[in-house]
Design an enzyme around this catalytic site. Structure first.
Site, short mmCIF file in Angstrom:
data_model
loop_
_atom_site.label_atom_id
_atom_site.label_comp_id
_atom_site.label_asym_id
_atom_site.label_seq_id
_atom_site.Cartn_x
_atom_site.Cartn_y
_atom_site.Cartn_z
N TRP A 1 10.87 4.01 21.24
CA TRP A 1 10.76 3.79 19.80
C TRP A 1 11.18 2.38 19.39
O TRP A 1 11.53 2.13 18.25
CB TRP A 1 11.53 4.88 19.04
CG TRP A 1 10.87 6.24 19.17
CD1 TRP A 1 9.63 6.48 19.70
CD2 TRP A 1 11.39 7.52 18.80
NE1 TRP A 1 9.35 7.84 19.68
CE2 TRP A 1 10.42 8.49 19.14
CE3 TRP A 1 12.58 7.94 18.22
CZ2 TRP A 1 10.61 9.86 18.91
CZ3 TRP A 1 12.76 9.31 17.99
CH2 TRP A 1 11.79 10.25 18.33
N LEU B 1 0.83 -1.21 0.00
CA LEU B 1 0.00 0.00 0.00
C LEU B 1 0.87 1.26 0.00
O LEU B 1 0.60 2.22 -0.71
CB LEU B 1 -0.94 0.00 1.22
CG LEU B 1 -1.92 1.16 1.28
CD1 LEU B 1 -2.84 1.19 0.06
CD2 LEU B 1 -2.78 1.11 2.56
N ARG C 1 3.99 6.33 5.51
CA ARG C 1 5.22 6.21 6.30
C ARG C 1 5.16 5.03 7.25
O ARG C 1 4.20 4.88 8.00
CB ARG C 1 5.44 7.47 7.14
CG ARG C 1 5.84 8.65 6.33
CD ARG C 1 7.26 8.49 5.85
NE ARG C 1 7.66 9.71 5.16
CZ ARG C 1 8.82 10.33 5.37
NH1 ARG C 1 9.69 9.84 6.23
NH2 ARG C 1 9.10 11.42 4.70
N HIS D 1 10.98 22.89 10.27
CA HIS D 1 10.01 22.12 9.49
C HIS D 1 9.61 22.84 8.22
O HIS D 1 8.91 22.28 7.39
CB HIS D 1 8.77 21.84 10.34
CG HIS D 1 9.14 21.22 11.65
ND1 HIS D 1 9.25 21.96 12.80
CD2 HIS D 1 9.48 19.97 11.97
CE1 HIS D 1 9.64 21.16 13.78
NE2 HIS D 1 9.78 19.96 13.30
N CYS E 1 15.06 22.01 16.07
CA CYS E 1 15.34 20.58 16.01
C CYS E 1 16.49 20.37 15.03
O CYS E 1 17.07 21.34 14.53
CB CYS E 1 14.07 19.83 15.55
SG CYS E 1 14.15 18.04 15.81
N ILE F 1 21.11 21.47 16.86
CA ILE F 1 20.56 20.34 17.62
C ILE F 1 21.26 19.03 17.30
O ILE F 1 21.08 18.03 17.99
CB ILE F 1 19.04 20.24 17.37
CG1 ILE F 1 18.36 21.57 17.68
CG2 ILE F 1 18.40 19.15 18.20
CD1 ILE F 1 18.60 22.10 19.08
N1 GLN Z 1 20.12 15.12 17.46
C1 GLN Z 1 18.98 14.79 16.66
C2 GLN Z 1 19.02 15.59 15.37
O1 GLN Z 1 19.52 16.66 15.37
C3 GLN Z 1 17.70 15.10 17.38
C4 GLN Z 1 16.51 14.65 16.61
C5 GLN Z 1 15.21 14.75 17.37
O2 GLN Z 1 15.02 15.62 18.17
N2 GLN Z 1 14.30 13.88 17.12
O3 GLN Z 1 18.54 15.15 14.34
ZN ZN Z 2 13.95 17.56 17.90
#
Ligand code: GLN
Ligand code: ZN
Length: 766
Positions: A575, A18, A529, A708, A740, A445
């Site tokens: 996860w 699918l 996904r 995002h 992020c 991040i």
């Molecule tokens: N260190 C990870 C990154 O920068 C953190 C990802 C996340 O917060 N899910 O991709």
């Molecule tokens: Zn994040």
């Protein structure tokens, strides 16, 4: 005779048929008829599997192209007006537009599979699973009308194949509860009276199709419900009971507790309860079951991949039958949509591990074996019982599962193993002297763009076409590139960019003992996904350092501080598919010790700042508030154990995204990370107010750049956000960073955005 059924079956297909059909359709490579054909072939196959396993019904209504809640939005005719659909837009196109937004708006994913698109319906986790549903939108002018034939067509499709059908619906209260009010001061529960007649229409249509049983899912009965929601059940179900169809009220993911009496009192022909998550409720419900009700016991785990202990299941079923006779039905605990499809696809897995597992198909066969044993004696299902016993005894004794050294280490752990040597204030001043960072230090991040080249190199390496040396060399080039870019941009605390990581959990799981990876253990996360969670089958330990060489290499390229980058124990647990033979908390503490070893090794290798990502802490919260404290206690301890092996001068960061912190701030503060980075840009820093009110003691980096979106935020915009942050957080505790990781972005926009971010920090310093 014992009746058996399933609450739902995974729709994605054992080879993700699918998913691939959907993606081809979206790319214009196949037409709608071809997509529909793939879907109906899958349904036919899945119904046949149910029938072959001896189920008394096939379940219809669990299929969706994107999401089953979205199916209901269409069935019930409450597509939000903002999409502006007209009579010419067909149902399938509307389905995908609501799910994916308008094509011109870019959506990206990260963080365990969330997607963000401004025009699409919001997506959120289905209870405490990793499945994401699309959130219905409600306003005072929301109207309902029976608006789709899809469900009824599928009923007829199954009937044409000779199956007896049980239809499955999301119940009216759960449907409203899971939605969101789109205007201030409006209460979506007030829509119930408008909604119920449409449910009555749906039930009438099903009855006209000779559907005897309708499963009506009200999983919110396993939550702490506000009184007005509870009170709405009885009148609502009184109305629905007039339909004359037999309703099987389905609850799952937890115990009914204070809602048990209510659930038992509703005028439905049956009640399904989760006997895996909440085995303790089974006896009480059996005893209290009204004489005219059927009890469906969910005794096969619909949330995990372990082979069932059939003797235990049979014993519970026998007890129930002794009291209720044929009024007992058996089922998996919840829809099987949360487990992979078919273990027979695992052709490369070692035989021992495979013998411990059951995917959806195998779970239905387990159910069939229990039915056979109940109706004809165990001897009639001997092979299945033998295999189940063999698996149970080999898991109990296998040295792959049980590592005495790990158990001993955990048992010997001093009570203060989760405490840093000194308190935060002391550490802070030592660290300030050591790193001598400017005010408003800038960092990122962790990940930098995962380019096509990086993914191609990894794929070639996995196929054996690129040697290990060449792969390492290619990744080092990527790391050097990312480091040079950060130096050029003037970022203060650097990262190596995570080029060598496929996924933030898999990367660590692959290197830890006690973890295994399936070939085809895919579970739908949302839409097309799928995720393939690692399997934690045994005691966890770290045979060798996992990140030290990469970090050391990156640090060798610069005199600026290089931040080590790890995934935290709670996120790794959350996860994965987790072993069910010991408490989750214990498995989490084992992972924590493995991460602690890595943290200590990074420190020894000269890495002075180490980030331990925990984006999944909040989503691990139990469904019932009464269970929160116990969870937050062990989850917090696990994080601190991973972080506390280092000296005061080593700075520990953590990162969380998509979290609402308001109700767990004390627990977040108790993690005692020297610095935390969080997502705040999209909420315009609103999250921060809570940190301010709480007087959050440690350093904090509120995200100023929404990763995002492909938009490059301006300097002014980021300065504005930082000033806003400085109103609630002491300026000397503020870091400057994106929301992020940057792995889903391209280099061009990343560089432009980070240049602006550095400039914004400089404005603040001035
Ligand atoms: N260190 C990870 C990154 O920068 C953190 C990802 C996340 O917060 N899910 O991709
Ligand atoms: Zn994040």
């Amino acid at each position: 005779m014992t009746t058996i059924h399933t609450l739902g079956f995974p729709r994605i297909g054992k080879h993700r048929e699918l998913k691939f059909a959907l993606e081809k359709f979206w790319h214009g490579e196949i037409d709608a008829a071809t997509l529909e054909k793939t879907a109906s072939d899958l349904r036919a196959l899945h119904w046949q599997i149910q029938r072959d396993a001896g189920l008394d019904f096939v379940t219809v209504g669990d299929f969706a192209f994107y999401d089953q809640t979205l199916n209901h939005i269409q069935l019930l005719g409450c597509e939000p007006a903002r999409f502006g659909f007209d009579a010419n837009t067909n149902e399938l196109d509307r389905h995908f537009t609501m799910a994916r937004g308008i094509a011109s708006e870019a959506t990206t994913t990260c963080c365990g599979g969330h997607a963000h698109g401004s025009a699409a319906l919001e997506m959120t986790k289905w209870f405490d699973t990793n499945y994401h549903y699309l959130v219905p939108e409600f306003t005072a002018s929301t109207n309902f009308s029976l608006s789709s034939d899809r469900l009824f067509n599928q009923v007829q499709e199954a009937q044409a194949l000779g199956h007896t059908v049980k239809a499955a619906l999301i119940g009216p209260l759960t449907f409203l509860y899971l939605g969101k009010e789109k205007i201030e001061g409006f209460n979506r529960l007030s829509l119930l009276d408008k909604l119920l007649p449409v449910y009555a229409d749906v039930l009438a249509r099903l009855k006209a199709l000779n559907v005897e049983w309708v499963q009506i899912d009200e999983p919110i009965l396993a939550l702490d419900l506000p009184a007005e929601w509870k009170a709405a059940f009885t009148p609502a179900y009184n109305k629905l009971s007039a339909s004359g169809t037999k309703l099987m009220l389905a609850t799952y993911f937890g115990a009914l507790l204070d809602n048990q009496e209510l659930a038992l009192s509703l005028p439905t022909a049956g009640l399904h309860i989760d006997g895996v998550r909440a085995p303790e409720q089974v006896a009480g419900v059996i005893n209290a079951l009204p004489a005219d009700k059927i009890l469906s016991l969910g005794l096969i785990d619909g949330r995990n991949i372990w082979r069932a202990n059939l003797d235990t299941v049979l014993a519970t079923a026998n007890e129930a039958r002794a009291k209720l006779a044929d009024r007992v039905w058996l089922a998996p605990s919840c829809s099987l949509q949360h487990v992979p499809v078919d273990l027979s696809t695992e052709t490369k897995m070692d035989a021992e591990l495979r013998s411990w597992l059951a995917y959806a198909v195998q779970k239905l066969n387990e159910l069939g074996a229990v039915k056979t044993a109940l109706d004809h004696g165990v001897a009639a299902a001997q092979a299945a019982f033998d295999e189940s016993r063999a698996a149970a005894s080999s898991r109990a004794s296998s040295p792959r599962v049980h590592n005495p050294a790990v158990k001993q280490r955990l048992a010997d752990l001093p009570a203060d193993a989760d405490q840093r040597a000194s308190e935060f204030k002391t550490r802070q001043s030592i660290q300030r002297n050591r790193f001598n960072l400017p005010a408003f230090p800038t960092t990122t991040i962790g990940s930098f763009p995962q380019t096509k080249e990086i993914r191609a190199a990894r794929a070639a390496f996995k196929r054996g076409e690129l040697s290990a040396d060449d792969y390492v060399a290619a990744m080092k080039r990527e790391i050097a590139h990312a480091v040079q870019k950060q130096v050029d941009l003037g970022i203060d605390v650097l990262v190596h960019g995570e080029a060598e990581r496929n996924d933030m959990v898999e990367y660590f799981g692959e290197q830890l003992d006690g973890f295994a990876f399936s070939q085809n253990g895919w579970v739908q996360s949302y839409g097309s996904r799928c995720v393939k969670p690692p399997i934690i089958f045994g005691d966890v330990s770290r045979p060798h350092p996992m990140t030290v060489e990469w970090a050391q290499y990156a640090q060798s390229l610069t005199s600026l501080p290089m931040k080590g980058m790890l995934t935290g124990p709670v996120t790794i647990l959350q996860w994965s598919f987790v072993r069910n033979d010991q408490p989750r908390s214990e498995t989490c503490l084992q992972i924590a010790l493995a991460i602690r070893d890595e943290v200590v090794d990074l420190e020894k290798a000269g890495i002075g700042i180490i980030q331990i990502d925990e984006p999944a802490i909040r989503e691990g919260l139990p469904l019932r508030r009464g269970d929160w404290d116990a969870y937050l206690d062990w989850a917090g301890r696990a994080f601190r154990i991973s972080a506390s092996g280092v000296e005061d001068q080593t700075q520990i960061h953590t990162h969380m995204c998509y979290s609402e912190f308001n109700d767990i701030l004390p627990a977040i503060a108790a993690l005692d990370a020297d610095a935390i980075t969080i997502e705040t840009s999209r909420s315009d820093m609103e999250l921060l107010t809570a940190f301010g009110n709480f007087n959050y003691p440690n350093e904090i980096g509120p995200g100023v750049y929404d990763i995002h979106s492909p938009n490059v935020p301006t300097v002014d915009e980021m300065v504005r956000l930082l000033k806003k942050a400085a109103e609630v957080i002491p300026a000397e505790n503020l870091w400057v960073n994106p929301d992020c990781g940057l792995k889903t972005r391209g280099w061009t926009e990343t560089e432009a955005a980070l240049a602006n971010m550095v400039a914004a920090a400089k404005v603040l310093r001035g």
